[in-house]
Design a protein around this motif. Structure first.
Motif, PDB file in Angstrom:
ATOM      1  N   THR A   1      19.825  -8.271  14.100  1.00 48.15           N
ATOM      2  CA  THR A   1      18.212  -9.074  13.723  1.00 48.15           C
ATOM      3  C   THR A   1      17.872 -10.361  14.810  1.00 48.15           C
ATOM      4  O   THR A   1      19.322 -11.285  14.026  1.00 48.15           O
ATOM      5  CB  THR A   1      17.444  -8.797  12.553  1.00 48.15           C
ATOM      6  OG1 THR A   1      17.757  -9.790  11.555  1.00 48.15           O
ATOM      7  CG2 THR A   1      17.432  -7.351  11.527  1.00 48.15           C
ATOM      8  N   ASN A   2      17.253 -11.009  14.511  1.00 47.27           N
ATOM      9  CA  ASN A   2      17.405 -12.481  14.781  1.00 47.27           C
ATOM     10  C   ASN A   2      16.127 -13.145  14.337  1.00 47.27           C
ATOM     11  O   ASN A   2      15.282 -11.981  13.604  1.00 47.27           O
ATOM     12  CB  ASN A   2      16.727 -12.885  16.396  1.00 47.27           C
ATOM     13  CG  ASN A   2      18.248 -11.986  17.457  1.00 47.27           C
ATOM     14  OD1 ASN A   2      19.184 -12.654  17.306  1.00 47.27           O
ATOM     15  ND2 ASN A   2      17.701 -11.651  18.531  1.00 47.27           N
TER      16      ASN A   2
ATOM     17  N   ALA B   1      12.914 -11.439  15.397  1.00 51.57           N
ATOM     18  CA  ALA B   1      13.077  -9.950  16.008  1.00 51.57           C
ATOM     19  C   ALA B   1      13.593  -9.319  14.957  1.00 51.57           C
ATOM     20  O   ALA B   1      14.139  -9.125  14.725  1.00 51.57           O
ATOM     21  CB  ALA B   1      13.637  -9.542  17.183  1.00 51.57           C
TER      22      ALA B   1
ATOM     23  N   GLN C   1      17.893  -4.351  16.261  1.00 48.44           N
ATOM     24  CA  GLN C   1      18.364  -3.215  17.117  1.00 48.44           C
ATOM     25  C   GLN C   1      19.565  -2.939  17.493  1.00 48.44           C
ATOM     26  O   GLN C   1      21.102  -3.633  16.608  1.00 48.44           O
ATOM     27  CB  GLN C   1      18.385  -4.811  18.798  1.00 48.44           C
ATOM     28  CG  GLN C   1      16.902  -4.999  18.655  1.00 48.44           C
ATOM     29  CD  GLN C   1      17.021  -6.391  19.844  1.00 48.44           C
ATOM     30  OE1 GLN C   1      18.092  -6.630  19.836  1.00 48.44           O
ATOM     31  NE2 GLN C   1      16.179  -6.573  21.204  1.00 48.44           N
TER      32      GLN C   1
ATOM     33  N   ASP D   1      15.319  -0.419  20.013  1.00 51.01           N
ATOM     34  CA  ASP D   1      14.793  -1.623  19.454  1.00 51.01           C
ATOM     35  C   ASP D   1      13.734  -1.340  18.596  1.00 51.01           C
ATOM     36  O   ASP D   1      13.259  -0.043  18.748  1.00 51.01           O
ATOM     37  CB  ASP D   1      14.207  -2.299  20.246  1.00 51.01           C
ATOM     38  CG  ASP D   1      13.871  -3.455  20.490  1.00 51.01           C
ATOM     39  OD1 ASP D   1      13.961  -4.049  18.797  1.00 51.01           O
ATOM     40  OD2 ASP D   1      13.197  -4.240  21.047  1.00 51.01           O
TER      41      ASP D   1
ATOM     42  N   LYS E   1      11.299  -3.200  17.346  1.00 45.63           N
ATOM     43  CA  LYS E   1       9.935  -3.701  17.706  1.00 45.63           C
ATOM     44  C   LYS E   1       9.320  -2.882  18.491  1.00 45.63           C
ATOM     45  O   LYS E   1       7.589  -2.999  18.044  1.00 45.63           O
ATOM     46  CB  LYS E   1       9.672  -4.997  18.609  1.00 45.63           C
ATOM     47  CG  LYS E   1       9.261  -5.897  18.443  1.00 45.63           C
ATOM     48  CD  LYS E   1       9.576  -7.261  19.650  1.00 45.63           C
ATOM     49  CE  LYS E   1       7.741  -8.349  19.264  1.00 45.63           C
ATOM     50  NZ  LYS E   1       8.417  -9.391  19.904  1.00 45.63           N
TER      51      LYS E   1
ATOM     52  N   PHE F   1      16.001 -10.944   9.773  1.00 39.15           N
ATOM     53  CA  PHE F   1      14.098 -10.830  10.227  1.00 39.15           C
ATOM     54  C   PHE F   1      13.341 -10.859   9.107  1.00 39.15           C
ATOM     55  O   PHE F   1      12.236 -11.508   8.991  1.00 39.15           O
ATOM     56  CB  PHE F   1      13.978  -9.618  11.111  1.00 39.15           C
ATOM     57  CG  PHE F   1      12.486  -9.732  11.679  1.00 39.15           C
ATOM     58  CD1 PHE F   1      11.965 -10.326  12.456  1.00 39.15           C
ATOM     59  CD2 PHE F   1      11.829  -8.329  10.832  1.00 39.15           C
ATOM     60  CE1 PHE F   1       9.934 -10.016  12.480  1.00 39.15           C
ATOM     61  CE2 PHE F   1      10.459  -8.332  11.189  1.00 39.15           C
ATOM     62  CZ  PHE F   1      10.094  -9.171  12.162  1.00 39.15           C
TER      63      PHE F   1
END
Length: 831
Positions: A525-526, A529, A532, A548, A550, A608
């Motif tokens: 993750t970020n 975000a 993924q 993804d 999201k 995240f």
């Protein structure tokens, strides 16, 4: 607001932790306001030729539940029995009666914990769902308690006499209880999204990179604490080849010849043919077996543990310090299984447990480790690294080490990950007077059978973590680099680290192929975000996105913005941090803020989500400052070494200075409304800060340490952790460290209101640490609350407990920092 219908439902009281949608017996005065029908979406008629409505059948609930996913989706239309149905504004509907089913949906926005009664009229048969949950009410009234969020409202209408008569009223409990209707699909981030959204929990890439396996995990209101897991086998084009239906496999591995997939399922070891998907059972009765890996095409290595029989004795005679661990007398040995015959043979034996480190079939050897003694009275127990020659059955010792983490073969040599003090300080990059922090992992190369050692990462500030070795001896290494966890390639021939371009702040897991053109399957993750799944070509250092979460789980979801915020402390050292800013924040007004830290020997990473959801806090109206104080790994050895024998000395100053610098820069933050919180060592820091400063207006300590001495002696790993945090210091030779750095010894200095949270089954930091501080603060007549979570250990994992825990923290801060006690009172006032 008007809009509703008399439905006959049984009156029922309930409270749901995720949305805090509660029904109560309060009385309300109706305050009606005109309904703006343009903010409500209408769809129907659905299946207008329907002879019997769902409520007229014995399966009505199931029929509606199966339709819900389509009704709740963000799409503008969907098809029913071949007919396309479109959502449209309710104010454009001009009908008396309609056949089949109809539905209405809209969002309710709240800016604080809100209570009131929702009254419906005009719908003779129907269901009301809020955030996906079916509501029950008394006839046509629903008593609600909604937290600060966006709440999705769905009404399924089965029978309406006259749509012109459909109305809704919301009667607030008080003047502060207000709702706003919205037809927008955009919503704020919710706790349910963070916990329930699909995540990949397991992945494995085939040696030839032509197939891979993933396990996806989700949660829902229906299954509650039970996860829904789906494991699939896919090809390199991401097409599903096989789906595991009978159960969910674990310990997934691939045969080196690329012919088979082997996995554990319900205590059996299974072999799946990659060619025709036929399944063969390799072994049964494998209780206690784990860590399966291929030695060669037809042989498996694994660990097999055995626990002593329960004697039901009235007493327990402790044999050593480790005996306080419930599993201390469980021994584990290494075995080899022949996949052709099913025969298993033991490769190790004795009273000591052996751990499999690595194997090399070309060399005919196995690398393993074992404790030097079963019960060691040492803050740094010794580990012996040994090599077994399978042809001669000779076991050779490669050395005994006190800071050992893991070992892997590297061509003719051996990689080792250990602390800076490994092999008499071979990895130290510190002034002579400084004590190293051996949680700061370093990379070494053992040569000549362990006789010589070469430190490979002395000038590499990142802390070494997980390591996998490629066919040419190079290594894929997951590291801690400040607040990120990236992936590096270590080039053995050039003795050089190269950062790989994953595009992720946090690499959670990776699996690699064994061919020359190495590919890596990874998930992560970020900071802003969600998870993924990616595929990385190592030689090209290029990543392709496979999946993804999201678009499917966070579409039309508002997230905060993120800013980096660093400052130099009084010693001239840069202290890094980050600030989460709520979406749509009015910066002309003052807002409350939360300061989060750990302060132990690890940084607060940029995942995240996790146990502490910074994004969720921000979307509940708090500016969130995450600070990385002195002592953490990932910033270089000198930085991490200052954790040793400090117990908050540098950390507290950094947090206080950082908060002051944060307030100076972010002038829209209300300096009188600052909350702070941390867990474990961070909980200790919360308590300690309360004895040193009044800069905070409310504090939360989860599983914190209040008395270093009792934690050192009672926590399962207390004395081991203290071997670094209090290196060479003990209550008898450094009583000042153990007493004067313990918050409870300065409890009389506390002026900040404090909430103590603790699992009553915590073995790492026993619940007595919070009880001790609670007792002190109560006797001192301080503002203190204590909440215990029954059956919870050091972390809160279960879905219901997690939601309640998140809500408890936000409700407490709402009460103390926003002057909004209603949420907290609804949870705990009548306990």
């Amino acid at each position: 607001m008007k809009f509703s219908a008399p439905w006959s439902h049984q009156n029922k009281l309930f409270k749901h932790a995720a949305t805090l949608l509660t029904l109560s017996s309060l009385s309300f005065a109706t305050i009606a306001a005109p309904l703006d029908k343009s903010k409500i979406q209408f769809i129907g008629p659905l299946a207008e030729d329907m002879q019997l409505k769902p409520f007229q059948t014995p399966h009505g609930n199931a029929i509606i539940n199966n339709l819900l996913p389509q009704l709740q989706a963000d799409s503008d239309s969907f098809s029913v029995f071949g007919k396309k149905q479109n959502w449209q504004p309710f104010n454009k509907i001009n009908a008396l009666t309609l056949g089949g089913l109809q539905a209405l949906k809209f969002n309710i926005e709240t800016t604080r914990f809100t209570q009131g009664t929702l009254t419906l009229k005009g719908i003779e048969q129907g269901q009301l769902f809020i955030n996906g949950e079916l509501q029950t009410g008394d006839k046509n009234s629903y008593k609600l308690a909604l937290n600060n969020s966006t709440h999705s409202i769905l009404i399924v209408a089965q029978q309406v006499a006259n749509w012109h008569d459909v109305m809704l009223d919301f009667a607030p409990k008080s003047d502060v209880d207000k709702i706003t209707l919205s037809a927008s699909q955009t919503k704020r981030l919710s706790a349910k999204q963070l916990f329930d959204a699909p995540t990949i929990s397991q992945l494995s890439l085939a040696p030839n990179a032509k197939q891979y396996v993933t396990t996806t995990r989700t949660y829902s209101d229906k299954t509650q604490n039970q996860a829904n897991t789906v494991t699939v086998l896919k090809d390199s084009d991401n097409q599903t080849l096989y789906r595991f239906e009978a159960g969910q496999p674990s310990n997934i591995i691939w045969s080196p010849d690329n012919q088979y997939l082997v996995y554990l399922l319900n205590g059996e070891l299974k072999q799946l043919s990659r060619k025709n998907f036929s399944i063969k059972t390799l072994a049964n009765d494998l209780e206690g077996a784990n860590g399966f890996t291929f030695y060669n095409d037809t042989s498996l290595l694994f660990s097999w543990s055995k626990s002593p029989e329960n004697t039901n004795s009235l007493t327990k005679h402790y044999k050593g310090l480790q005996d306080r661990w419930s599993y201390a007398r469980t021994t584990s040995q290494i075995y080899m299984l022949d996949t052709k015959s099913g025969l298993t043979k033991a490769l190790s034996q004795g009273p000591l447990s052996y751990s499999l480190e690595d194997s090399n079939s070309n060399r005919g050897k196995i690398l393993m480790s074992r404790p030097v003694m079963a019960m060691q009275a040492s803050t740094h127990p010794e580990t012996e690294l040994a090599e077994l020659d399978l042809k001669s059955n000779k076991l050779s010792s490669l050395g005994k080490f006190k800071t050992f983490n893991l070992a892997k073969y590297a061509n003719k040599d051996i990689y080792v990950v250990a602390g800076p003090d490994f092999k008499n300080g071979a990895g130290r990059a510190l002034p002579k007077a400084m004590l190293a922090n051996n949680y700061d992992g370093q990379l070494y190369l053992l040569t000549e059978g362990g006789k010589n050692v070469k430190a490979l990462s002395k000038q590499f500030d990142s802390a070494i973590g997980q390591l996998q070795v490629l066919e040419n001896g190079d290594a894929l290494i997951k590291v801690t680099e400040q607040d990120t966890q990236p992936l590096y390639l270590f080039d053995l021939s050039k003795q050089r680290f190269k950062k790989l371009n994953t595009g992720l702040d946090i690499v959670e897991q990776f699996s690699y192929s064994h061919d020359r053109n190495t590919e890596v399957l990874l998930r992560g993750t970020n900071a802003l975000a969600p998870q993924q799944l990616k595929r990385l070509n190592v030689s090209k250092n290029k990543t392709d996105l496979i999946w993804d979460s999201k678009p499917s789980s966070y579409a039309n979801t508002r997230l905060p913005t993120l800013e980096e915020f660093n400052f130099k402390n009084k010693h001239g050292v840069e202290i890094t941090g980050r600030v989460y800013i709520p979406s749509n924040l009015d910066k002309t007004k003052k807002h409350p803020a939360l300061v989060y830290y750990y302060g132990g020997t690890s940084p607060v990473t940029r995942g995240f989500t996790g146990r502490y959801p910074f994004n969720l806090w921000a979307e509940n109206g708090y500016v969130v400052y995450v600070v990385q104080p002195t002592g953490a790994t990932g910033f270089g050895q000198k930085f991490s070494a200052q954790h040793v024998n400090a117990w908050g000395d540098y950390t507290a100053d950094d947090i206080i200075e950082g908060t002051q610098a944060f307030l100076k820069k972010y002038n829209y933050v209300d300096s009188e409304k600052i909350g702070n919180l941390g867990a474990s060592y961070g909980g200790f820091m919360t308590m300690l800060l309360a004895t040193k400063t009044d800069i905070f207006s409310a504090s939360i300590a989860h599983a914190g340490i209040s008395n270093i001495t009792s934690y050192w002696g009672e926590g399962w790993w207390g004395y081991l952790y203290s071997g670094e945090a209090s290196k060479n210091s003990f209550p008898w030779n450094n009583p000042e460290l153990y007493s004067q750095h313990s918050p409870v010894f300065h409890a009389d200095k506390v002026t900040t209101p404090m909430l103590l949270l603790h699992g009553d089954s915590d073995t790492n930091v026993p619940v007595g640490e919070s009880l001790t501080m609670y007792t002190a603060l109560k006797l001192l007549n301080k503002d203190v609350e204590l909440i215990e979570y029954k059956g919870a250990d050091h972390q809160i994992f279960a879905r219901d407990k997690r939601f309640d825990w998140w809500n408890t923290m936000l409700a407490y801060f709402d009460k103390k920092l926003k002057d909004e006690p209603q949420w907290w009172d609804s949870m705990y006032k009548n306990d």
